[in-house]
Design a protein around this motif. Structure first.
Motif, PDB file in Angstrom:
ATOM      1  N   ARG A 230       0.831  -1.197   0.000  1.00 40.97           N
ATOM      2  CA  ARG A 230       0.000   0.000   0.000  1.00 40.97           C
ATOM      3  C   ARG A 230       0.875   1.259   0.000  1.00 40.97           C
ATOM      4  NH1 ARG A 230      -2.085  -0.609   4.578  1.00 40.97           N
ATOM      5  NH2 ARG A 230      -3.985  -1.739   4.067  1.00 40.97           N
ATOM      6  N   ARG A 231       1.903   1.244   0.808  1.00 40.15           N
ATOM      7  CA  ARG A 231       2.796   2.403   0.890  1.00 40.15           C
ATOM      8  C   ARG A 231       3.633   2.563  -0.372  1.00 40.15           C
ATOM      9  NH1 ARG A 231       6.153   2.346   6.258  1.00 40.15           N
ATOM     10  NH2 ARG A 231       6.900   4.282   5.288  1.00 40.15           N
TER      11      ARG A 231
ATOM     12  N   ALA B 161       1.372   4.088  -2.952  1.00 41.66           N
ATOM     13  CA  ALA B 161       1.107   5.495  -2.648  1.00 41.66           C
ATOM     14  C   ALA B 161       2.311   6.358  -2.993  1.00 41.66           C
ATOM     15  CB  ALA B 161       0.746   5.647  -1.173  1.00 41.66           C
TER      16      ALA B 161
ATOM     17  N   ARG C 258      -5.562   3.612   4.515  1.00 42.87           N
ATOM     18  CA  ARG C 258      -5.688   4.224   3.193  1.00 42.87           C
ATOM     19  C   ARG C 258      -5.729   5.745   3.305  1.00 42.87           C
ATOM     20  NH1 ARG C 258      -9.335   1.024  -0.834  1.00 42.87           N
ATOM     21  NH2 ARG C 258      -7.446  -0.228  -0.805  1.00 42.87           N
TER      22      ARG C 258
ATOM     23  N   ALA D 109      -2.145   6.702   3.414  1.00 40.54           N
ATOM     24  CA  ALA D 109      -1.499   6.476   2.119  1.00 40.54           C
ATOM     25  C   ALA D 109      -1.948   7.502   1.089  1.00 40.54           C
ATOM     26  CB  ALA D 109      -1.799   5.053   1.631  1.00 40.54           C
ATOM     27  N   TRP D 110      -3.244   7.725   1.005  1.00 38.41           N
ATOM     28  CA  TRP D 110      -3.741   8.656  -0.002  1.00 38.41           C
ATOM     29  C   TRP D 110      -3.439  10.104   0.367  1.00 38.41           C
ATOM     30  CZ3 TRP D 110      -9.127   6.406  -1.828  1.00 38.41           C
ATOM     31  CH2 TRP D 110      -8.875   5.232  -2.555  1.00 38.41           C
TER      32      TRP D 110
ATOM     33  N   VAL E  86      -0.123  10.592  -1.038  1.00 39.42           N
ATOM     34  CA  VAL E  86      -0.171  10.783  -2.490  1.00 39.42           C
ATOM     35  C   VAL E  86      -0.437  12.253  -2.818  1.00 39.42           C
ATOM     36  CG1 VAL E  86      -1.425  10.246  -4.610  1.00 39.42           C
ATOM     37  CG2 VAL E  86      -0.923   8.423  -2.988  1.00 39.42           C
TER      38      VAL E  86
END
Length: 283
Positions: A77-78, A81, A109, A112-113, A116
């Protein structure tokens, strides 16, 4: 990287080889699928997306948004991102911004987002990241989001720690005031910023030279510069120890080179390639 098809993915080492540790994409050898851990296929997809992006092909980046399904490996996940923030086309990152603003995407999330959006640095997204942080502020790991916000909005550290304010509401107002001041100064919030200035590779290199005079040089700056230019900055560090003389040589050499004039202010680049606003997933 994966030391074998069955190994777990590892985070990119920005005090080591960075993305240069991944020289090319990988194809899954025939007959090996059954012996892979669940995240192995995701990591190969990530490697392929990275490899193509280094060559100016961003068509696989949209797939990283959903890579790993509903419960991805936390490192995957990371990784996704980080690469989306570094190289994600505007339309892809805009989709993430819209979802973060309107959906309950869960704690992991959200972090992570939020990363981003701050890696891209679009000024209009900063209130979205702020609101997302407020929803998870009671979790200890959420403190990374104010650090990311500060890196976009200011050269100093006033917005790094929300606990330095009397209340979360006061912190919120400080962030919104800074966003409003930048939007007024630039005449729009539809721009990407870094360190409170219009995003720019040459400007970033100059700020990095200034930052070398202060203690504890942040490897995040190395990441931003290396990702944008594709210049290998591994020599910034030796066995995890920062070497300022090597950093000066690379940064000064870049600023004085004809290569620097290729990079326009306000434009996002990855490995020297202009990141497109939109891209069609090739399948």
């Amino acid at each position: 990287m994966l030391s074998s098809l069955g190994a777990a993915p590892k985070m990119v080492d920005w005090q080591g080889r960075g993305y240069f540790a991944y020289p090319g994409g990988l194809a899954t050898p025939a007959g090996t699928e059954g012996g892979q851990l669940p995240q192995a296929g995701d990591h190969i997809g990530w490697l392929d997306a990275l490899s193509r992006a280094k060559h100016g092909d961003f068509s696989l980046l949209p797939r990283l948004v959903g890579l790993g399904g509903a419960d991805p490996h936390p490192v995957m996940r990371r990784l996704c991102a980080e690469l989306l923030g570094d190289a994600g086309p505007a339309s892809v990152v805009d989709t993430i911004a819209a979802r973060l603003a309107t959906e309950d995407v869960g704690f992991e999330r959200t972090l992570a987002w939020g990363a981003v959006l701050t890696r891209r640095g679009k000024l209009a997204d900063m209130p979205i990241v702020l609101a997302a942080f407020e929803r998870v502020a009671t979790f200890s790991d959420a403190e990374m989001l104010p650090v990311h916000l500060s890196g976009c909005l200011e050269t100093g550290y006033e917005l790094c720690d929300h606990q330095a304010y009397d209340s979360l509401q006061h912190y919120r107002q400080a962030v919104l005031d800074r966003c409003a001041a930048l939007a007024e100064g630039f005449g729009t919030d539809q721009i990407c910023v870094c360190g409170g200035e219009l995003l720019g590779v040459v400007g970033l290199a100059r700020r990095m030279l200034q930052r070398l005079r202060e203690p504890c040089f942040p490897f995040e700056l190395r990441r931003r510069f290396e990702c944008a230019t594709g210049i290998d900055c591994s020599s910034f560090y030796r066995e995890g120890v920062f070497r300022p003389a090597q950093a000066v040589a690379i940064l000064q050499g870049f600023i004085e080179s004809p290569h620097a004039s290729r990079f326009e202010s306000g434009v996002r680049y990855f490995w020297g390639h202009r990141i497109p606003d939109q891209v069609a997933d090739d399948g």
